[in-house]
Motif scaffolding. Structure first.
Motif, PDB file in Angstrom:
ATOM      1  N   TRP A   1       0.841  -1.197   0.000  1.00 23.94           N
ATOM      2  CA  TRP A   1       0.000   0.000   0.000  1.00 23.94           C
ATOM      3  C   TRP A   1       0.881   1.254   0.000  1.00 23.94           C
ATOM      4  O   TRP A   1       0.623   2.202  -0.742  1.00 23.94           O
ATOM      5  CB  TRP A   1      -0.941  -0.008   1.198  1.00 23.94           C
ATOM      6  N   ASN A   2       1.913   1.252   0.817  1.00 19.80           N
ATOM      7  CA  ASN A   2       2.791   2.413   0.893  1.00 19.80           C
ATOM      8  C   ASN A   2       3.509   2.669  -0.429  1.00 19.80           C
ATOM      9  O   ASN A   2       3.685   3.828  -0.828  1.00 19.80           O
ATOM     10  CB  ASN A   2       3.794   2.269   2.043  1.00 19.80           C
ATOM     11  N   LEU A   3       3.901   1.613  -1.134  1.00 26.98           N
ATOM     12  CA  LEU A   3       4.511   1.779  -2.456  1.00 26.98           C
ATOM     13  C   LEU A   3       3.522   2.409  -3.438  1.00 26.98           C
ATOM     14  O   LEU A   3       3.887   3.294  -4.222  1.00 26.98           O
ATOM     15  CB  LEU A   3       4.999   0.430  -2.999  1.00 26.98           C
ATOM     16  N   LEU A   4       2.276   1.962  -3.387  1.00 25.19           N
ATOM     17  CA  LEU A   4       1.235   2.519  -4.253  1.00 25.19           C
ATOM     18  C   LEU A   4       0.971   3.984  -3.905  1.00 25.19           C
ATOM     19  O   LEU A   4       0.826   4.833  -4.788  1.00 25.19           O
ATOM     20  CB  LEU A   4      -0.041   1.679  -4.123  1.00 25.19           C
ATOM     21  N   MET A   5       0.947   4.288  -2.624  1.00 26.70           N
ATOM     22  CA  MET A   5       0.703   5.668  -2.192  1.00 26.70           C
ATOM     23  C   MET A   5       1.836   6.601  -2.614  1.00 26.70           C
ATOM     24  O   MET A   5       1.593   7.784  -2.884  1.00 26.70           O
ATOM     25  CB  MET A   5       0.503   5.742  -0.676  1.00 26.70           C
ATOM     26  N   GLN A   6       3.063   6.105  -2.713  1.00 23.50           N
ATOM     27  CA  GLN A   6       4.164   6.927  -3.212  1.00 23.50           C
ATOM     28  C   GLN A   6       3.881   7.396  -4.634  1.00 23.50           C
ATOM     29  O   GLN A   6       4.151   8.546  -4.989  1.00 23.50           O
ATOM     30  CB  GLN A   6       5.485   6.160  -3.158  1.00 23.50           C
ATOM     31  N   LYS A   7       3.321   6.504  -5.454  1.00 19.92           N
ATOM     32  CA  LYS A   7       2.963   6.866  -6.829  1.00 19.92           C
ATOM     33  C   LYS A   7       1.814   7.873  -6.831  1.00 19.92           C
ATOM     34  O   LYS A   7       1.843   8.859  -7.572  1.00 19.92           O
ATOM     35  CB  LYS A   7       2.565   5.620  -7.629  1.00 19.92           C
ATOM     36  N   ILE A   8       0.802   7.610  -6.027  1.00 22.01           N
ATOM     37  CA  ILE A   8      -0.367   8.486  -6.007  1.00 22.01           C
ATOM     38  C   ILE A   8      -0.011   9.863  -5.454  1.00 22.01           C
ATOM     39  O   ILE A   8      -0.530  10.884  -5.922  1.00 22.01           O
ATOM     40  CB  ILE A   8      -1.524   7.810  -5.237  1.00 22.01           C
ATOM     41  N   ASN A   9       0.899   9.922  -4.501  1.00 23.93           N
ATOM     42  CA  ASN A   9       1.306  11.206  -3.927  1.00 23.93           C
ATOM     43  C   ASN A   9       2.035  12.099  -4.931  1.00 23.93           C
ATOM     44  O   ASN A   9       2.179  13.294  -4.698  1.00 23.93           O
ATOM     45  CB  ASN A   9       2.186  10.997  -2.689  1.00 23.93           C
ATOM     46  N   LYS A  10       2.487  11.538  -6.028  1.00 23.33           N
ATOM     47  CA  LYS A  10       3.148  12.333  -7.066  1.00 23.33           C
ATOM     48  C   LYS A  10       2.149  13.040  -7.979  1.00 23.33           C
ATOM     49  O   LYS A  10       2.540  13.898  -8.763  1.00 23.33           O
ATOM     50  CB  LYS A  10       4.077  11.443  -7.895  1.00 23.33           C
ATOM     51  N   LEU A  11       0.862  12.669  -7.872  1.00 20.58           N
ATOM     52  CA  LEU A  11      -0.147  13.315  -8.705  1.00 20.58           C
ATOM     53  C   LEU A  11      -0.372  14.750  -8.242  1.00 20.58           C
ATOM     54  O   LEU A  11      -0.393  15.032  -7.047  1.00 20.58           O
ATOM     55  CB  LEU A  11      -1.473  12.538  -8.638  1.00 20.58           C
ATOM     56  N   ASN A  12      -0.562  15.634  -9.195  1.00 23.83           N
ATOM     57  CA  ASN A  12      -0.831  17.034  -8.893  1.00 23.83           C
ATOM     58  C   ASN A  12      -2.282  17.182  -8.449  1.00 23.83           C
ATOM     59  O   ASN A  12      -3.203  17.018  -9.242  1.00 23.83           O
ATOM     60  CB  ASN A  12      -0.553  17.890 -10.134  1.00 23.83           C
ATOM     61  N   ARG A  13      -2.486  17.503  -7.164  1.00 18.99           N
ATOM     62  CA  ARG A  13      -3.842  17.628  -6.603  1.00 18.99           C
ATOM     63  C   ARG A  13      -4.574  18.859  -7.117  1.00 18.99           C
ATOM     64  O   ARG A  13      -5.750  19.028  -6.860  1.00 18.99           O
ATOM     65  CB  ARG A  13      -3.796  17.671  -5.074  1.00 18.99           C
ATOM     66  N   PHE A  14      -3.883  19.750  -7.835  1.00 20.07           N
ATOM     67  CA  PHE A  14      -4.535  20.931  -8.391  1.00 20.07           C
ATOM     68  C   PHE A  14      -5.077  20.684  -9.797  1.00 20.07           C
ATOM     69  O   PHE A  14      -5.550  21.599 -10.456  1.00 20.07           O
ATOM     70  CB  PHE A  14      -3.595  22.144  -8.358  1.00 20.07           C
ATOM     71  N   LYS A  15      -5.004  19.429 -10.241  1.00 19.04           N
ATOM     72  CA  LYS A  15      -5.690  19.014 -11.466  1.00 19.04           C
ATOM     73  C   LYS A  15      -6.924  18.251 -11.021  1.00 19.04           C
ATOM     74  O   LYS A  15      -6.814  17.262 -10.284  1.00 19.04           O
ATOM     75  CB  LYS A  15      -4.788  18.131 -12.331  1.00 19.04           C
ATOM     76  N   LYS A  16      -8.075  18.705 -11.458  1.00  8.47           N
ATOM     77  CA  LYS A  16      -9.343  18.141 -10.999  1.00  8.47           C
ATOM     78  C   LYS A  16      -9.422  16.629 -11.211  1.00  8.47           C
ATOM     79  O   LYS A  16      -9.842  15.904 -10.319  1.00  8.47           O
ATOM     80  CB  LYS A  16     -10.518  18.832 -11.682  1.00  8.47           C
ATOM     81  N   LYS A  17      -9.020  16.148 -12.377  1.00 10.39           N
ATOM     82  CA  LYS A  17      -9.128  14.705 -12.634  1.00 10.39           C
ATOM     83  C   LYS A  17      -8.270  13.907 -11.653  1.00 10.39           C
ATOM     84  O   LYS A  17      -8.647  12.829 -11.226  1.00 10.39           O
ATOM     85  CB  LYS A  17      -8.807  14.346 -14.079  1.00 10.39           C
ATOM     86  N   ASN A  18      -7.101  14.424 -11.290  1.00  4.05           N
ATOM     87  CA  ASN A  18      -6.255  13.743 -10.304  1.00  4.05           C
ATOM     88  C   ASN A  18      -6.930  13.730  -8.942  1.00  4.05           C
ATOM     89  O   ASN A  18      -6.949  12.709  -8.246  1.00  4.05           O
ATOM     90  CB  ASN A  18      -4.892  14.422 -10.189  1.00  4.05           C
ATOM     91  N   ASN A  19      -7.469  14.874  -8.548  1.00  5.88           N
ATOM     92  CA  ASN A  19      -8.141  14.980  -7.258  1.00  5.88           C
ATOM     93  C   ASN A  19      -9.361  14.051  -7.203  1.00  5.88           C
ATOM     94  O   ASN A  19      -9.592  13.377  -6.198  1.00  5.88           O
ATOM     95  CB  ASN A  19      -8.549  16.439  -7.009  1.00  5.88           C
ATOM     96  N   ASP A  20     -10.122  14.020  -8.300  1.00 14.86           N
ATOM     97  CA  ASP A  20     -11.293  13.137  -8.366  1.00 14.86           C
ATOM     98  C   ASP A  20     -10.869  11.673  -8.282  1.00 14.86           C
ATOM     99  O   ASP A  20     -11.495  10.868  -7.592  1.00 14.86           O
ATOM    100  CB  ASP A  20     -12.087  13.378  -9.648  1.00 14.86           C
ATOM    101  N   PHE A  21      -9.779  11.326  -8.991  1.00 11.62           N
ATOM    102  CA  PHE A  21      -9.275   9.954  -8.945  1.00 11.62           C
ATOM    103  C   PHE A  21      -8.870   9.570  -7.533  1.00 11.62           C
ATOM    104  O   PHE A  21      -9.241   8.500  -7.030  1.00 11.62           O
ATOM    105  CB  PHE A  21      -8.077   9.778  -9.891  1.00 11.62           C
ATOM    106  N   ILE A  22      -8.106  10.415  -6.865  1.00 11.21           N
ATOM    107  CA  ILE A  22      -7.638  10.112  -5.508  1.00 11.21           C
ATOM    108  C   ILE A  22      -8.827   9.905  -4.576  1.00 11.21           C
ATOM    109  O   ILE A  22      -8.849   8.960  -3.779  1.00 11.21           O
ATOM    110  CB  ILE A  22      -6.701  11.220  -4.987  1.00 11.21           C
TER     111      ILE A  22
END
Length: 156
Positions: free
Chosen positions: A55-76
């Motif tokens: 899970w922590n390895l997966l979260m490292q990838k997800i944490n690299k997403l730009n939260r100021f892009k709506k599609k990224n925020n919606d995905f998270i």
């Protein structure tokens, strides 16, 4: 990284607890003390059990997403909806929270199936239906995903 092997049937009790199959418990023994994350699957009506390290390895990838892009925020938001930290107790049981039982349509009969580094938890009838639905297309899918061109990868 944990590489899990096996598919096992088990039962859930009235409280939503399942007895972890001994074969999985042995395979998970190096990471049992770290706990697990249980979440809704993205593509199927099943649950995914991640060892905390995975899970922590997966979260490292997800944490690299730009939260100021709506599609990224919606995905998270959608990806982490219903996520729970869970443990396998001293008796070898895993408690599935009621909201996740409802999402996966889990009744008494379950199937726990390895998916490389995680365990999918299915209602038995839904698992068999999902396997049956993809049976005819599996050869084509295998070729598309794993059928490398011999000229480019050197495999003969």
């Amino acid at each position: 990284m944990v590489n899990l092997i096996g598919t096992y049937e088990c039962k859930a009790d009235a409280k939503g607890r399942l007895m972890m199959p001994i074969a999985f418990k042995k395979q998970l023994s190096p990471v049992l003390q770290d706990g697990f994350v249980l979440k809704r699957a993205v593509f199927q009506s099943c649950l995914e059990l991640y060892p905390m390290e995975e899970w922590n390895l997966l979260m490292q990838k997800i944490n690299k997403l730009n939260r100021f892009k709506k599609k990224n925020n919606d995905f998270i938001r959608r990806f982490t909806a219903g996520v729970k930290v869970v443990e396998i107790d001293a008796a070898g049981r895993l408690l599935i929270p009621k909201d996740l039982i409802s999402f996966a349509g889990i009744t008494k009969e379950l199937v726990l199936s390895s998916a490389v580094n995680i365990i999918e938890i299915w209602d038995k009838d839904q698992y068999e239906k999902a396997i049956d639905e993809t049976a005819d297309d599996f050869g084509d899918l295998a070729e598309e995903v794993m059928g490398f061109d011999d000229a480019t990868d050197g495999i003969s």
